[in-house]
Enzyme design. Sequence first.
Site, PDB file in Angstrom:
ATOM      1  N   CYS A  21       0.638  -1.120  -0.190  1.00 32.96           N
ATOM      2  CA  CYS A  21       0.043  -0.071   0.160  1.00 32.96           C
ATOM      3  C   CYS A  21       0.922   1.339   0.093  1.00 32.96           C
ATOM      4  O   CYS A  21       2.060   1.298   0.183  1.00 32.96           O
ATOM      5  CB  CYS A  21      -0.790   0.132   1.129  1.00 32.96           C
ATOM      6  SG  CYS A  21       0.000   0.503   2.790  1.00 32.96           S
ATOM      7  N   CYS A  24       2.825   1.923   3.386  1.00 33.17           N
ATOM      8  CA  CYS A  24       4.201   0.968   3.329  1.00 33.17           C
ATOM      9  C   CYS A  24       5.228   1.302   2.545  1.00 33.17           C
ATOM     10  O   CYS A  24       6.412   1.031   2.793  1.00 33.17           O
ATOM     11  CB  CYS A  24       3.584  -0.589   3.116  1.00 33.17           C
ATOM     12  SG  CYS A  24       2.737  -1.280   4.445  1.00 33.17           S
ATOM     13  N   CYS A 113      -2.867  -4.734   1.128  1.00 27.85           N
ATOM     14  CA  CYS A 113      -1.439  -4.624   1.382  1.00 27.85           C
ATOM     15  C   CYS A 113      -0.747  -5.960   1.806  1.00 27.85           C
ATOM     16  O   CYS A 113      -1.085  -6.518   2.809  1.00 27.85           O
ATOM     17  CB  CYS A 113      -1.120  -3.385   2.350  1.00 27.85           C
ATOM     18  SG  CYS A 113       0.550  -3.515   2.331  1.00 27.85           S
ATOM     19  N   CYS A 116       1.102  -4.793   5.617  1.00 22.60           N
ATOM     20  CA  CYS A 116       0.428  -4.394   6.735  1.00 22.60           C
ATOM     21  C   CYS A 116      -1.038  -4.987   6.894  1.00 22.60           C
ATOM     22  O   CYS A 116      -1.730  -4.733   7.839  1.00 22.60           O
ATOM     23  CB  CYS A 116       0.213  -2.806   7.002  1.00 22.60           C
ATOM     24  SG  CYS A 116      -0.876  -2.113   5.626  1.00 22.60           S
ATOM     25  N   ASP A 354      -3.174  -9.758  63.768  1.00 24.42           N
ATOM     26  CA  ASP A 354      -4.265 -10.797  63.791  1.00 24.42           C
ATOM     27  C   ASP A 354      -5.420 -10.374  64.040  1.00 24.42           C
ATOM     28  O   ASP A 354      -5.787  -9.233  64.517  1.00 24.42           O
ATOM     29  CB  ASP A 354      -3.865 -11.858  65.033  1.00 24.42           C
ATOM     30  CG  ASP A 354      -2.483 -12.598  64.572  1.00 24.42           C
ATOM     31  OD1 ASP A 354      -2.002 -12.735  63.623  1.00 24.42           O
ATOM     32  OD2 ASP A 354      -1.964 -12.977  65.765  1.00 24.42           O
TER      33      ASP A 354
END
Length: 539
Positions: A21, A24, A113, A116, A354
């Site tokens: 894409c 990218c 793509c 990605c 306690d």
Amino acid sequence: MLPLKEKDRPIVKKLLEAGCCARCVLRFCCLGVQSAYRQSYEDTARELCAFVSDPENNGSQDAAVLEQHTEDPPSKKIKMDAAETDVQSEGDSAVVPTVMEEGDAEPADSDVCVVCLGVLQQFCDEAYAIKISEVVKAKNYQFDTMVLSVSLPAQLSVREHSCWLHVKKEVREKSMCLDMDDVIQVKEAFKWTMQGLVSKELGGIPVVTKISRQTEQFEVGVGFTHPETDSDCHFLAVICSDCFRPTKNKQNVFTRMAVVKALEKVSDEKFLKKFPCPPTRPASKCIAQDVQCLHVSVFVAGRYNKFSRTLPQTPWVIDGERRMESSVEELIAAPLLSSFRAEGFNFSSSGREDVDVRTLGNGRPFALELLNPHRARFNKAEVRQLQETINQSSDKIRVRDLQIVSRDAMGHMKEGEEDKTKSYTALIWTQKAINKDDITFLEETKELKLAQKTPLRVLHRRPLAVRERVIHTMSTCFLDAHHFHLKLRTQAGTYIKEFVHGDFGRTKPNLCDLLKTETDILELDVESVDVDWPPSIPE
């Protein structure tokens, strides 16, 4: 205009042909200019197509193609442009995987793509920013800044490595100096694209990249999965089996860190034998998971007094059955959980008493970690009101010095814990009749060293050991022939009850030995816990 250089042209062309894409492509060109990722996907795709076209034609052919397909998805335009350019370029031997063949996925399903898997195509726009902001608004958190985090499928690392090797061949031919570490990460590109859009939808609240422990932070997480390509990582388990060892807490051994580690070990030659280069085109895009919101914990500290001898510090549950209706931590936590709108809490304190022991004096230091609070800011007056609310809720406890503290400050409560001193008052019974003179020698006993085996009553939850402890001082107050008050100042961690009755000889020396008669403890109060934290707040 995209700040690309002539040296980027062969890389851009090859990436477009491989099915990358537009964003990218910018990543693999190591373009670190954030504004380039923020411009519209259509504009980026158009500029890239013009950039790879014949300079003499000034991009006219690509422009014509884009004009004819204005309704097509932007990544589909790239494929058509790249294919057309390649067909008209004689002597170009590069494979064009974007040309549709019989049996391939339909065009609408094949524009995703190859690297990605659609994250930077389909989820980096105003529509997804609106979706994120709607979830954030619905959760009704209070925050001044927001961190955007991203979780990606592990196979993206495999596909990115494949695409890098694909481009690496071209880089070598052109003698260009680029390294895989220079490639912009998908997460970074996603954040650069989305931070401004999300901030706008949230009314301008800053959206930042990194979480700082020094300031309150609100984190919004987006995640993606891609079941179609989950098996992309599996070949690595054969080549680098030591990187994918199953553990109890791992539902899936193919984590991103494991995959990255394996990719660092495997040679290019082995990788190319097992995985296509460039990666095959997927038929579907990533699936966006539910948006997750998380505010960093808020820590509230103070001191508590316990006035009841039937109230445990923490919920008392034995074999799944609750023995007491409430506890110190629950009485303190309930108003805080409600006011901070937190989803849970973790309670800690400087030691514990306690169920039948009172805590008097200045009280025992404690801290609560409030998990995922929806409200985090309280001024001093509001914190004081919270303290008052806790104190009015029960007559069994009282809280003082309530304040919001940092995570780092929590460490002061545990620092040198066993070196601190604690003071007690105990009501003692003696089997043999005594008078005042029989017990006065205890006041002259200083720095008495004890050897205490783990008491029988706590052996089920603590390891067997012999612990050396010190009783610094003792004082007495005679009551009658069989009773007296014993005040002790001891090293923290000393078992007082066991010192008194001896615990069947497990504590040596003990009060039975010193008085030469059987003794027992009827009541015990903690008078002080000498820890200088949290800071005192004037009433």
